[in-house]
Design a protein around this motif. Structure first.
Motif, PDB file in Angstrom:
ATOM      1  N   GLU A   1     -14.994  30.207  -0.753  1.00 58.36           N
ATOM      2  CA  GLU A   1     -14.399  31.450  -1.230  1.00 58.36           C
ATOM      3  C   GLU A   1     -12.924  31.295  -1.605  1.00 58.36           C
ATOM      4  O   GLU A   1     -12.269  32.257  -2.037  1.00 58.36           O
ATOM      5  CB  GLU A   1     -14.567  32.558  -0.182  1.00 58.36           C
ATOM      6  CG  GLU A   1     -13.702  32.410   1.064  1.00 58.36           C
ATOM      7  CD  GLU A   1     -14.318  31.508   2.141  1.00 58.36           C
ATOM      8  OE1 GLU A   1     -15.322  30.813   1.837  1.00 58.36           O
ATOM      9  OE2 GLU A   1     -13.792  31.486   3.256  1.00 58.36           O
TER      10      GLU A   1
ATOM     11  N   LEU B   1      -9.283  20.973  -7.788  1.00 59.29           N
ATOM     12  CA  LEU B   1      -7.999  21.265  -7.141  1.00 59.29           C
ATOM     13  C   LEU B   1      -7.927  22.751  -6.795  1.00 59.29           C
ATOM     14  O   LEU B   1      -8.063  23.605  -7.661  1.00 59.29           O
ATOM     15  CB  LEU B   1      -6.841  20.863  -8.058  1.00 59.29           C
ATOM     16  CG  LEU B   1      -5.445  20.862  -7.435  1.00 59.29           C
ATOM     17  CD1 LEU B   1      -5.382  20.002  -6.181  1.00 59.29           C
ATOM     18  CD2 LEU B   1      -4.416  20.386  -8.447  1.00 59.29           C
ATOM     19  N   ASN B   2      -7.751  23.035  -5.497  1.00 57.48           N
ATOM     20  CA  ASN B   2      -7.798  24.406  -5.030  1.00 57.48           C
ATOM     21  C   ASN B   2      -6.833  24.556  -3.844  1.00 57.48           C
ATOM     22  O   ASN B   2      -6.100  23.619  -3.514  1.00 57.48           O
ATOM     23  CB  ASN B   2      -9.248  24.760  -4.653  1.00 57.48           C
ATOM     24  CG  ASN B   2      -9.534  26.244  -4.753  1.00 57.48           C
ATOM     25  OD1 ASN B   2      -8.664  27.079  -4.538  1.00 57.48           O
ATOM     26  ND2 ASN B   2     -10.776  26.585  -5.080  1.00 57.48           N
ATOM     27  N   ILE B   3      -6.835  25.710  -3.202  1.00 60.23           N
ATOM     28  CA  ILE B   3      -5.883  25.943  -2.106  1.00 60.23           C
ATOM     29  C   ILE B   3      -6.583  25.929  -0.751  1.00 60.23           C
ATOM     30  O   ILE B   3      -6.033  26.395   0.250  1.00 60.23           O
ATOM     31  CB  ILE B   3      -5.110  27.254  -2.303  1.00 60.23           C
ATOM     32  CG1 ILE B   3      -6.066  28.440  -2.344  1.00 60.23           C
ATOM     33  CG2 ILE B   3      -4.303  27.212  -3.590  1.00 60.23           C
ATOM     34  CD1 ILE B   3      -5.349  29.777  -2.263  1.00 60.23           C
ATOM     35  N   GLY B   4      -7.766  25.377  -0.701  1.00 60.58           N
ATOM     36  CA  GLY B   4      -8.519  25.275   0.545  1.00 60.58           C
ATOM     37  C   GLY B   4      -9.896  24.771   0.179  1.00 60.58           C
ATOM     38  O   GLY B   4     -10.294  24.837  -0.984  1.00 60.58           O
TER      39      GLY B   4
ATOM     40  N   GLY C   1      -9.442  30.280  -3.601  1.00 59.03           N
ATOM     41  CA  GLY C   1      -8.967  30.121  -4.965  1.00 59.03           C
ATOM     42  C   GLY C   1      -8.979  31.385  -5.789  1.00 59.03           C
ATOM     43  O   GLY C   1      -9.264  32.475  -5.285  1.00 59.03           O
ATOM     44  N   ASN C   2      -8.660  31.233  -7.057  1.00 63.58           N
ATOM     45  CA  ASN C   2      -8.671  32.371  -7.979  1.00 63.58           C
ATOM     46  C   ASN C   2     -10.077  32.496  -8.595  1.00 63.58           C
ATOM     47  O   ASN C   2     -10.968  31.712  -8.294  1.00 63.58           O
ATOM     48  CB  ASN C   2      -7.574  32.222  -9.037  1.00 63.58           C
ATOM     49  CG  ASN C   2      -7.642  30.890  -9.773  1.00 63.58           C
ATOM     50  OD1 ASN C   2      -8.722  30.310  -9.906  1.00 63.58           O
ATOM     51  ND2 ASN C   2      -6.512  30.401 -10.248  1.00 63.58           N
ATOM     52  N   ALA C   3     -10.240  33.500  -9.440  1.00 62.36           N
ATOM     53  CA  ALA C   3     -11.574  33.788  -9.977  1.00 62.36           C
ATOM     54  C   ALA C   3     -12.151  32.581 -10.716  1.00 62.36           C
ATOM     55  O   ALA C   3     -13.324  32.230 -10.528  1.00 62.36           O
ATOM     56  CB  ALA C   3     -11.496  35.001 -10.908  1.00 62.36           C
TER      57      ALA C   3
ATOM     58  N   VAL D   1      -1.628  24.117 -14.065  1.00 65.39           N
ATOM     59  CA  VAL D   1      -1.416  23.497 -12.753  1.00 65.39           C
ATOM     60  C   VAL D   1      -1.232  21.981 -12.901  1.00 65.39           C
ATOM     61  O   VAL D   1      -0.319  21.392 -12.312  1.00 65.39           O
ATOM     62  CB  VAL D   1      -2.602  23.797 -11.811  1.00 65.39           C
ATOM     63  CG1 VAL D   1      -2.433  23.073 -10.482  1.00 65.39           C
ATOM     64  CG2 VAL D   1      -2.747  25.302 -11.585  1.00 65.39           C
TER      65      VAL D   1
ATOM     66  N   SER E   1     -11.404  29.342 -10.390  1.00 68.68           N
ATOM     67  CA  SER E   1     -11.736  28.192  -9.532  1.00 68.68           C
ATOM     68  C   SER E   1     -12.974  28.474  -8.686  1.00 68.68           C
ATOM     69  O   SER E   1     -13.768  27.565  -8.434  1.00 68.68           O
ATOM     70  CB  SER E   1     -10.539  27.765  -8.675  1.00 68.68           C
ATOM     71  OG  SER E   1     -10.104  28.803  -7.849  1.00 68.68           O
TER      72      SER E   1
ATOM     73  N   LEU F   1      -2.640  12.450  -3.691  1.00 65.39           N
ATOM     74  CA  LEU F   1      -1.967  11.187  -3.383  1.00 65.39           C
ATOM     75  C   LEU F   1      -2.661  10.440  -2.252  1.00 65.39           C
ATOM     76  O   LEU F   1      -2.583   9.217  -2.170  1.00 65.39           O
ATOM     77  CB  LEU F   1      -0.502  11.441  -3.019  1.00 65.39           C
ATOM     78  CG  LEU F   1       0.348  12.029  -4.146  1.00 65.39           C
ATOM     79  CD1 LEU F   1       1.795  12.146  -3.696  1.00 65.39           C
ATOM     80  CD2 LEU F   1       0.256  11.161  -5.394  1.00 65.39           C
TER      81      LEU F   1
ATOM     82  N   VAL G   1      -2.910  34.668  -4.439  1.00 68.07           N
ATOM     83  CA  VAL G   1      -3.508  33.698  -5.348  1.00 68.07           C
ATOM     84  C   VAL G   1      -3.389  34.141  -6.799  1.00 68.07           C
ATOM     85  O   VAL G   1      -2.912  33.401  -7.649  1.00 68.07           O
ATOM     86  CB  VAL G   1      -4.980  33.472  -4.955  1.00 68.07           C
ATOM     87  CG1 VAL G   1      -5.709  32.712  -6.043  1.00 68.07           C
ATOM     88  CG2 VAL G   1      -5.043  32.711  -3.647  1.00 68.07           C
ATOM     89  N   ASP G   2      -3.837  35.332  -7.095  1.00 67.28           N
ATOM     90  CA  ASP G   2      -3.701  35.869  -8.451  1.00 67.28           C
ATOM     91  C   ASP G   2      -2.559  36.874  -8.439  1.00 67.28           C
ATOM     92  O   ASP G   2      -2.549  37.798  -7.623  1.00 67.28           O
ATOM     93  CB  ASP G   2      -4.996  36.574  -8.889  1.00 67.28           C
ATOM     94  CG  ASP G   2      -6.097  35.579  -9.219  1.00 67.28           C
ATOM     95  OD1 ASP G   2      -5.897  34.783 -10.159  1.00 67.28           O
ATOM     96  OD2 ASP G   2      -7.133  35.594  -8.532  1.00 67.28           O
TER      97      ASP G   2
ATOM     98  N   GLU H   1      -7.400  19.882  -1.830  1.00 66.29           N
ATOM     99  CA  GLU H   1      -6.077  20.520  -1.782  1.00 66.29           C
ATOM    100  C   GLU H   1      -5.006  19.621  -2.381  1.00 66.29           C
ATOM    101  O   GLU H   1      -5.244  18.433  -2.621  1.00 66.29           O
ATOM    102  CB  GLU H   1      -5.740  20.859  -0.332  1.00 66.29           C
ATOM    103  CG  GLU H   1      -6.729  21.849   0.267  1.00 66.29           C
ATOM    104  CD  GLU H   1      -6.278  22.326   1.643  1.00 66.29           C
ATOM    105  OE1 GLU H   1      -5.233  22.971   1.748  1.00 66.29           O
ATOM    106  OE2 GLU H   1      -6.996  22.034   2.615  1.00 66.29           O
ATOM    107  N   GLY H   2      -3.826  20.203  -2.596  1.00 63.80           N
ATOM    108  CA  GLY H   2      -2.735  19.461  -3.221  1.00 63.80           C
ATOM    109  C   GLY H   2      -2.420  18.155  -2.527  1.00 63.80           C
ATOM    110  O   GLY H   2      -2.076  17.158  -3.162  1.00 63.80           O
ATOM    111  N   ARG H   3      -2.560  18.123  -1.218  1.00 65.61           N
ATOM    112  CA  ARG H   3      -2.207  16.909  -0.468  1.00 65.61           C
ATOM    113  C   ARG H   3      -3.228  15.787  -0.647  1.00 65.61           C
ATOM    114  O   ARG H   3      -2.934  14.638  -0.346  1.00 65.61           O
ATOM    115  CB  ARG H   3      -2.083  17.227   1.022  1.00 65.61           C
ATOM    116  CG  ARG H   3      -3.395  17.647   1.690  1.00 65.61           C
ATOM    117  CD  ARG H   3      -3.237  17.669   3.200  1.00 65.61           C
ATOM    118  NE  ARG H   3      -2.394  18.785   3.615  1.00 65.61           N
ATOM    119  CZ  ARG H   3      -2.846  19.991   3.954  1.00 65.61           C
ATOM    120  NH1 ARG H   3      -4.147  20.245   3.935  1.00 65.61           N
ATOM    121  NH2 ARG H   3      -2.021  20.947   4.315  1.00 65.61           N
TER     122      ARG H   3
ATOM    123  N   LYS I   1       1.634  21.619  -0.953  1.00 65.27           N
ATOM    124  CA  LYS I   1       0.814  20.632  -0.236  1.00 65.27           C
ATOM    125  C   LYS I   1       0.933  19.245  -0.864  1.00 65.27           C
ATOM    126  O   LYS I   1       0.873  18.235  -0.163  1.00 65.27           O
ATOM    127  CB  LYS I   1      -0.641  21.097  -0.188  1.00 65.27           C
ATOM    128  CG  LYS I   1      -0.824  22.247   0.790  1.00 65.27           C
ATOM    129  CD  LYS I   1      -2.266  22.712   0.846  1.00 65.27           C
ATOM    130  CE  LYS I   1      -2.430  23.857   1.841  1.00 65.27           C
ATOM    131  NZ  LYS I   1      -3.666  24.624   1.551  1.00 65.27           N
TER     132      LYS I   1
ATOM    133  N   VAL J   1       2.067  19.879 -11.588  1.00 63.72           N
ATOM    134  CA  VAL J   1       1.958  18.867 -10.526  1.00 63.72           C
ATOM    135  C   VAL J   1       2.349  17.487 -11.067  1.00 63.72           C
ATOM    136  O   VAL J   1       3.051  16.728 -10.403  1.00 63.72           O
ATOM    137  CB  VAL J   1       0.534  18.841  -9.927  1.00 63.72           C
ATOM    138  CG1 VAL J   1       0.390  17.719  -8.910  1.00 63.72           C
ATOM    139  CG2 VAL J   1       0.212  20.177  -9.266  1.00 63.72           C
TER     140      VAL J   1
END
Lengths: 335, 335
Positions: free
Chosen positions: B187, B180-183, B189-191, B236, B193, B218, A148-149, B213-215, A242, B240
């Motif tokens: 917990e 917007l995050n990766i899950g 994401g980065n610091a 980001v 987020s 849309l 991530v980082d 998430e990214g999906r 994603k 995107v």
């Protein structure tokens, strides 16, 4: 014979997609043996549904536990030594297998691969490389979400790992690398991307073309030329991946509403097949001392077959030896 | 009468697209007057090509300089006080105009808007809000590229500005906000987020649904429900956004190759029209004390007309008064 261990219990369609994918792979690849790892009775029952298939190059390796999709990766790997993921990668560590493929819990496969296989000396972090389908050749984006980082130096490491993979497995003789940024100028981006841009320019073992933008990934080129490998941190990489996965569904919804009849046409389905690959392709974990491929949880048998093919190619081309040599030579700039 | 100043010199198709867009806008909107800002002879010559058009609500405001697409934003704004961008925004500062629209140098419009209009008290940074077309309602993503590195507190500010815009201009009564995050887990994401996720949960004036998430952009929803406003940093967001802009071109290339005949069909063109909007829509700059809309450099007359319509709507609904009240109330958590 190349021995590919396949997590028969991972993924939304396990074990059916896994067993069908394995049988399709050995029919296609005469030098591959697939080791189906998981619950013996479950795998045997699934194999029994294909009585006519060639099973001469299929083995069943018992693993009594399964790591679920929702489990916390590291603790699951620690608590379940008899899981298909840990057993499958353990085979490779013990020299009894050459590669591992799984559509299971991504984080668990990442953690177990790093712990069990270890990293090549000189590699700071392993990275997930995700091929993005385009209208021409696929573009390799890394990192896909494992890290991530990232420091600028780690991004340079991803560029070197991605270049080796693009050369050995994707057939790009001189892979061209771009850094994903918000403009092509030197001063564009955040602190890490500006530093990475400078480090990448100094890394003579890479064919670095410069900063590229979000639109250049699918185009396969930027103003600066063709792109084979796109480097970014796993936060951005995962979000863009994603996002791309969701494009086929958007187009499908739009077409269903306005022009539903064209969905029956084989040539139109071919367009969706390209886009679907974004969702269903396998992603190699690069930097570990071995071969580990992570498939999407929703992988069907075609995706599993394809991942086995790529795994065999990674073994055959000697990718790991090349990565070891490249990183032992230490051609990265002092940072 | 709502007075919208239009940069007649900005954009790849200026002044043609601008003049045509202005004439189309006043034909559509009886309470709007467009102030065409730029070189008088150039604008007059372009207007002369539309002899039959109603010009009763079109004014020409002289500006002798033009800021080029490649110029460095801040220094260009300083060095060219007579540019269409600086003159157009200067009108608004002087109370002689209500809104500004430009398809010119994005960075220059950003810089000049912030410097000339100033920020609402309590707003730390202005943000570019970009509407992403989906199969249903557009989703507002911010920041679109104005702020590369953002603190968690600034992301909360973007969420509040985006919510006000979604409510006043996009008609969402109770705008739902996602980070917007990766899950979706706390917990992930980065610091920044992770911290922003906690702050957003505490901000009672927002309808925060959680990490997305990214999906989910849309799709217009995540597992947690519908999404109207997506918050992320400008690094980001810009990547995107530009990635999305390139999707229509990818689909076009794929269809041209496999099923070119369907491109003639009006219903299929409608699908591309939705995707094209990603490239051609205007993006409001939120947080400044005034109205400033940034259009894509490649905007045609329809995009310009649309941006003028949105600018008028921002004035009419009193968006700025609502933002001022919201931030004066200081409903953000202490951070």
């Amino acid at each position: 014979m190349i021995r590919v261990a396949l997590d028969a219990m991972g993924g939304d369609h396990a074990p059916q997609a896994e067993v069908e994918g394995a049988l399709a792979a050995i029919a296609l690849l005469p030098n591959v043996l697939v080791q189906l790892v998981g619950k013996v009775d479950v795998i045997a029952a699934e194999l029994a549904r294909h009585p006519g298939a060639d099973r001469s190059r299929v083995e069943i390796i018992p693993a009594t536990e399964v790591i679920g999709m929702g489990e916390r990766p590291l603790s699951a790997v620690r608590k379940k030594p008899n899981s298909s993921v840990v057993v499958g990668l353990g085979l490779q560590k013990a020299g009894a297998s050459d590669a591992f493929v799984s559509a299971g819990n991504t984080g668990a496969v990442l953690a177990a691969s790093t712990v069990l296989l270890g990293l090549h000396p000189g590699v700071e972090r392993a990275t997930v490389a995700t091929p993005f389908p385009t209208a021409d050749l696929p573009v390799l984006v890394l990192d896909g979400g494992a890290n991530v980082d990232c420091s600028a130096k780690e991004l340079v490491g991803f560029a070197r790992l991605g270049s080796a993979y693009a050369r050995d497995v994707m057939g790009r003789e001189r892979p061209l690398v771009g850094l994903l940024n918000i403009g092509e100028e030197d001063e564009k981006g955040n602190a890490v991307s500006r530093e990475a841009h400078e480090l990448l320019k100094q890394t003579t073992s890479l064919n670095y073309i410069g900063n590229i933008e979000g639109r250049d990934i699918l185009a396969g080129h930027s103003k600066l030329g063709h792109v084979d490998v796109v480097v970014t941190d796993g936060f951005v990489g995962n979000i863009v991946l994603k996002f791309y996965e969701s494009v086929a569904r958007l187009i499908l919804r739009l077409v269903k509403r306005t022009a539903p009849d064209i969905l029956q046409r084989a040539d139109v389905q071919e367009v969706f097949r390209v886009l679907d690959y974004a969702e269903y392709g396998g992603a190699p974990l690069l930097g570990v001392r071995g071969v580990s491929i992570i498939c999407h949880g929703s992988s069907g048998s075609a995706a599993i077959k394809n991942a086995i093919r790529v795994a065999a190619q990674m073994v055959e081309t000697g990718l790991n030896q090349h990565i070891a040599a490249e990183f032992a030579a230490g051609s990265a700039p002092a940072a």
